[in-house]
Motif scaffolding. Structure first.
Motif, PDB file in Angstrom:
ATOM      1  N   VAL A   1       0.868  -1.180   0.000  1.00 14.73           N
ATOM      2  CA  VAL A   1       0.000   0.000   0.000  1.00 14.73           C
ATOM      3  C   VAL A   1       0.908   1.235   0.000  1.00 14.73           C
ATOM      4  O   VAL A   1       1.816   1.342   0.820  1.00 14.73           O
ATOM      5  N   VAL A   2       0.669   2.142  -0.945  1.00  9.93           N
ATOM      6  CA  VAL A   2       1.468   3.364  -1.082  1.00  9.93           C
ATOM      7  C   VAL A   2       0.519   4.541  -1.257  1.00  9.93           C
ATOM      8  O   VAL A   2      -0.591   4.380  -1.752  1.00  9.93           O
TER       9      VAL A   2
ATOM     10  N   ARG B   1       3.582 -11.279  -7.777  1.00 10.60           N
ATOM     11  CA  ARG B   1       3.204 -11.787  -6.453  1.00 10.60           C
ATOM     12  C   ARG B   1       2.980 -10.662  -5.443  1.00 10.60           C
ATOM     13  O   ARG B   1       2.808 -10.919  -4.255  1.00 10.60           O
ATOM     14  N   VAL B   2       2.985  -9.418  -5.937  1.00  8.81           N
ATOM     15  CA  VAL B   2       2.863  -8.272  -5.037  1.00  8.81           C
ATOM     16  C   VAL B   2       1.773  -7.321  -5.552  1.00  8.81           C
ATOM     17  O   VAL B   2       2.053  -6.372  -6.285  1.00  8.81           O
ATOM     18  N   PRO B   3       0.512  -7.536  -5.175  1.00  7.71           N
ATOM     19  CA  PRO B   3      -0.544  -6.576  -5.530  1.00  7.71           C
ATOM     20  C   PRO B   3      -0.246  -5.212  -4.897  1.00  7.71           C
ATOM     21  O   PRO B   3       0.309  -5.134  -3.798  1.00  7.71           O
ATOM     22  N   MET B   4      -0.606  -4.126  -5.596  1.00  8.88           N
ATOM     23  CA  MET B   4      -0.303  -2.794  -5.087  1.00  8.88           C
ATOM     24  C   MET B   4      -1.535  -1.901  -5.189  1.00  8.88           C
ATOM     25  O   MET B   4      -2.228  -1.897  -6.207  1.00  8.88           O
ATOM     26  N   THR B   5      -1.773  -1.130  -4.109  1.00  6.30           N
ATOM     27  CA  THR B   5      -2.884  -0.179  -4.068  1.00  6.30           C
ATOM     28  C   THR B   5      -2.356   1.195  -3.675  1.00  6.30           C
ATOM     29  O   THR B   5      -1.591   1.322  -2.719  1.00  6.30           O
ATOM     30  N   PHE B   6      -2.773   2.210  -4.427  1.00  7.17           N
ATOM     31  CA  PHE B   6      -2.402   3.591  -4.151  1.00  7.17           C
ATOM     32  C   PHE B   6      -3.569   4.262  -3.441  1.00  7.17           C
ATOM     33  O   PHE B   6      -4.697   4.275  -3.933  1.00  7.17           O
ATOM     34  N   VAL B   7      -3.299   4.832  -2.272  1.00  4.38           N
ATOM     35  CA  VAL B   7      -4.335   5.439  -1.430  1.00  4.38           C
ATOM     36  C   VAL B   7      -4.028   6.922  -1.270  1.00  4.38           C
ATOM     37  O   VAL B   7      -2.917   7.291  -0.877  1.00  4.38           O
ATOM     38  N   THR B   8      -5.004   7.792  -1.564  1.00  9.22           N
ATOM     39  CA  THR B   8      -4.737   9.229  -1.505  1.00  9.22           C
ATOM     40  C   THR B   8      -6.005  10.015  -1.166  1.00  9.22           C
ATOM     41  O   THR B   8      -7.100   9.627  -1.584  1.00  9.22           O
ATOM     42  N   PRO B   9      -5.864  11.121  -0.433  1.00  5.14           N
ATOM     43  CA  PRO B   9      -7.023  11.988  -0.186  1.00  5.14           C
ATOM     44  C   PRO B   9      -7.362  12.877  -1.377  1.00  5.14           C
ATOM     45  O   PRO B   9      -8.398  13.562  -1.347  1.00  5.14           O
ATOM     46  N   GLU B  10      -6.531  12.895  -2.401  1.00  7.32           N
ATOM     47  CA  GLU B  10      -6.808  13.708  -3.591  1.00  7.32           C
ATOM     48  C   GLU B  10      -8.168  13.319  -4.189  1.00  7.32           C
ATOM     49  O   GLU B  10      -8.532  12.135  -4.182  1.00  7.32           O
ATOM     50  N   PRO B  11      -8.906  14.282  -4.726  1.00  2.82           N
ATOM     51  CA  PRO B  11     -10.192  13.940  -5.331  1.00  2.82           C
ATOM     52  C   PRO B  11     -10.054  13.141  -6.618  1.00  2.82           C
ATOM     53  O   PRO B  11     -11.006  12.491  -7.051  1.00  2.82           O
ATOM     54  N   TYR B  12      -8.888  13.195  -7.235  1.00  3.18           N
ATOM     55  CA  TYR B  12      -8.621  12.369  -8.410  1.00  3.18           C
ATOM     56  C   TYR B  12      -7.121  12.139  -8.518  1.00  3.18           C
ATOM     57  O   TYR B  12      -6.302  12.902  -7.979  1.00  3.18           O
TER      58      TYR B  12
ATOM     59  N   LYS C   1      -3.876  -0.493  -8.458  1.00  5.33           N
ATOM     60  CA  LYS C   1      -5.225  -0.027  -8.144  1.00  5.33           C
ATOM     61  C   LYS C   1      -5.129   1.249  -7.322  1.00  5.33           C
ATOM     62  O   LYS C   1      -4.108   1.504  -6.678  1.00  5.33           O
ATOM     63  N   TRP C   2      -6.190   2.056  -7.332  1.00  2.00           N
ATOM     64  CA  TRP C   2      -6.147   3.282  -6.537  1.00  2.00           C
ATOM     65  C   TRP C   2      -7.474   3.557  -5.854  1.00  2.00           C
ATOM     66  O   TRP C   2      -8.541   3.129  -6.312  1.00  2.00           O
ATOM     67  N   ILE C   3      -7.380   4.271  -4.735  1.00  2.76           N
ATOM     68  CA  ILE C   3      -8.551   4.765  -4.007  1.00  2.76           C
ATOM     69  C   ILE C   3      -8.318   6.254  -3.770  1.00  2.76           C
ATOM     70  O   ILE C   3      -7.361   6.641  -3.098  1.00  2.76           O
ATOM     71  N   THR C   4      -9.167   7.101  -4.340  1.00  2.00           N
ATOM     72  CA  THR C   4      -9.080   8.544  -4.117  1.00  2.00           C
ATOM     73  C   THR C   4     -10.140   8.952  -3.087  1.00  2.00           C
ATOM     74  O   THR C   4     -10.966   8.138  -2.671  1.00  2.00           O
ATOM     75  N   ASN C   5     -10.103  10.229  -2.659  1.00  2.00           N
ATOM     76  CA  ASN C   5     -10.985  10.679  -1.573  1.00  2.00           C
ATOM     77  C   ASN C   5     -10.902   9.709  -0.394  1.00  2.00           C
ATOM     78  O   ASN C   5     -11.920   9.332   0.195  1.00  2.00           O
TER      79      ASN C   5
ATOM     80  N   LEU D   1      -7.222  -2.814   3.958  1.00  2.00           N
ATOM     81  CA  LEU D   1      -6.209  -3.217   2.982  1.00  2.00           C
ATOM     82  C   LEU D   1      -5.076  -3.970   3.658  1.00  2.00           C
ATOM     83  O   LEU D   1      -4.383  -3.430   4.527  1.00  2.00           O
ATOM     84  N   ASP D   2      -4.872  -5.207   3.261  1.00  2.00           N
ATOM     85  CA  ASP D   2      -3.750  -5.986   3.778  1.00  2.00           C
ATOM     86  C   ASP D   2      -2.450  -5.510   3.137  1.00  2.00           C
ATOM     87  O   ASP D   2      -2.425  -5.107   1.967  1.00  2.00           O
ATOM     88  N   PHE D   3      -1.366  -5.553   3.889  1.00  2.00           N
ATOM     89  CA  PHE D   3      -0.072  -5.178   3.326  1.00  2.00           C
ATOM     90  C   PHE D   3       1.062  -5.925   4.019  1.00  2.00           C
ATOM     91  O   PHE D   3       0.970  -6.304   5.179  1.00  2.00           O
TER      92      PHE D   3
END
Length: 427
Positions: A153-154, A185-196, A222-226, A254-256
């Motif tokens: 998770v980044v 073997r390393v799924p990655m998700t980007f997490v940010t408070p940005e609206p986009y 993958k990403w999650i905004t807001n 989110l597991d990491f």
């Protein structure tokens, strides 16, 4: 005590170091200049994502400052500041001693607000690249991850005001994991408070939204905004995704195996809670000449100054203070001090432009925003392998600049090169 005006620069990061050099260049021998810092070293923080994956050793991006400062007739004190006493024109140090000043330039950088989220930060369960020591520790944990691949998770948390390094970190991780043939073997998700994606605290620059979304799709990130991080536990980040009106949309657990999110910033303890000097968050209040409104013999520059957000967002999203912007503040302060010491009123203002080279390990995105806050005269972004090469050249040049005490501004020249030819050659 010397009869010369005593100018004290508080902080020896990017802003404080070049401020000392440029003020010396502007004033010659007409003033005494002293830098106060906690520690004797300058670290090239933009290279910390490379440290986190083992592409740089910390020692290679370190500059030992006392000899350089001495060469240029600049005093240096490495004890660290405990409190600024603006009514007394002195800075109290951590050992109980004090340094008096006629003019103070505050360039402390921020305090990292990891404690605002339970379990967050190097003392909790996530890594950091804000400080080179943090990045070194992050590299050790990264090697553990590579030996036992798990999700990553980044990103950044609510209130953060520096997003470029988060995008860099995600792409550099992707590049290095592919080199090691374990990316699958390393799924990655980007997490940010940005609206986009690509907002960057600037409401985007050029097509940063399209460029960065495309880059993430190509790299299967993958990403999650807001996104609001509510807490972190060992191996799990708890996130609330909100709607445009701030209401709860969805929760994510989110597991990491490795996580790095940039924190919110606040002012350092030495300036916190001083009425008229800093705002409730501890950031220095300055006018258009970088001068504090309550204490006109105090100037502020860099990440430590107060800047309002570019506009409303569902979650707090701060405005970055980029190197171009910081260098412009330095020049304005140096020239304003020259005018003040000559008995004149200050006239110089920072231009507050932005140029960013976001390295992705095997390519990257560059953008130029003039001015940094919209609407803009220049609103440009581009991508390519040349950005990675330019970032390497930039690291080499800027470390030379700090090691040599060079005072010539650099970012305007860099912006003209990027806009003009898109390829930079550094000698």
């Amino acid at each position: 005590m010397s009869d010369q005006p005593q100018i004290v620069v508080l902080g020896a990061g990017l802003g404080g170091t070049i401020a000392a050099y440029e003020i010396r260049q502007a004033l010659g021998k007409s003033a005494s200049i002293t830098v106060l810092n906690k520690g004797e070293d300058y670290w090239f923080v933009p290279s910390n994502p490379w440290v986190a994956v083992g592409w740089r050793e910390p020692e290679s991006i370190r500059v030992h400052l006392p000899p350089v400062m001495e060469k240029h007739g600049i005093g240096f004190n490495s004890v660290g500041a405990a409190k600024v006493h603006p009514k007394e024109n002195r800075v109290e140090l951590l050992d109980g001693s004090s340094v008096s000043y006629d003019y103070l330039v505050i360039a402390t950088g921020p305090e990292l607000a990891f404690d605002e989220i339970p379990g967050f930060g190097p003392n909790g369960h996530t890594q950091s690249i804000c400080v080179t020591d943090h990045a070194k520790a992050a590299h050790a944990k990264f090697e553990e991850l590579c030996a036992n691949p798990r999700p990553i998770v980044v990103g950044a948390v609510q209130g953060a005001s520096c997003y470029g390094p988060a995008y860099e970190m995600a792409m550099i991780l992707d590049t290095e994991l592919k080199r090691r043939k374990i990316r699958d073997r390393v799924p990655m998700t980007f997490v940010t408070p940005e609206p986009y994606v690509g907002h960057l605290g600037l409401d985007g620059v050029g097509d940063t939204k399209g460029l960065l979304e495309s880059e993430m799709r190509d790299r299967h990130i993958k990403w999650i905004t807001n996104a609001k991080v509510t807490s972190v536990e060992d191996g799990k980040v708890h996130v609330e995704e909100v709607n445009d009106d701030g209401s709860l949309k969805k929760t994510h657990d989110l597991d990491f195996g490795w996580a790095m999110m940039l924190p919110a910033f606040r002012g350092v303890e030495a300036v916190m809670g001083i009425e008229g000097l800093s705002n409730p968050r501890g950031f220095i209040i300055t006018d258009k000449h970088q001068r504090n409104t309550a204490y006109p013999n105090i100037f502020g520059l860099g990440v430590c100054i107060a800047i309002p957000p570019v506009g409303p967002t569902p979650l707090p999203v701060g405005v970055p203070k980029t190197g171009f912007m910081i260098e412009s503040m330095v020049t304005a302060i140096a020239q304003n001090l020259k005018e003040i010491l000559a008995g004149q009123e200050p006239t110089h203002e920072a231009t507050w432009n932005a140029i960013c080279l976001a390295d992705f390990g095997n390519g990257g995105v560059a953008f130029v925003a003039k001015p940094q806050i919209p609407p803009r005269n220049v609103n440009w972004a581009s991508e390519g392998k040349w950005v990675h090469l330019a970032k390497i050249g930039f690291e080499k040049y800027f470390l030379h600049k700090v090691r040599s005490g060079e005072s010539e501004p650099f970012y305007e020249k860099l912006a003209l090169h990027v806009l003009g030819v898109k390829k930079l050659r550094f000698n």
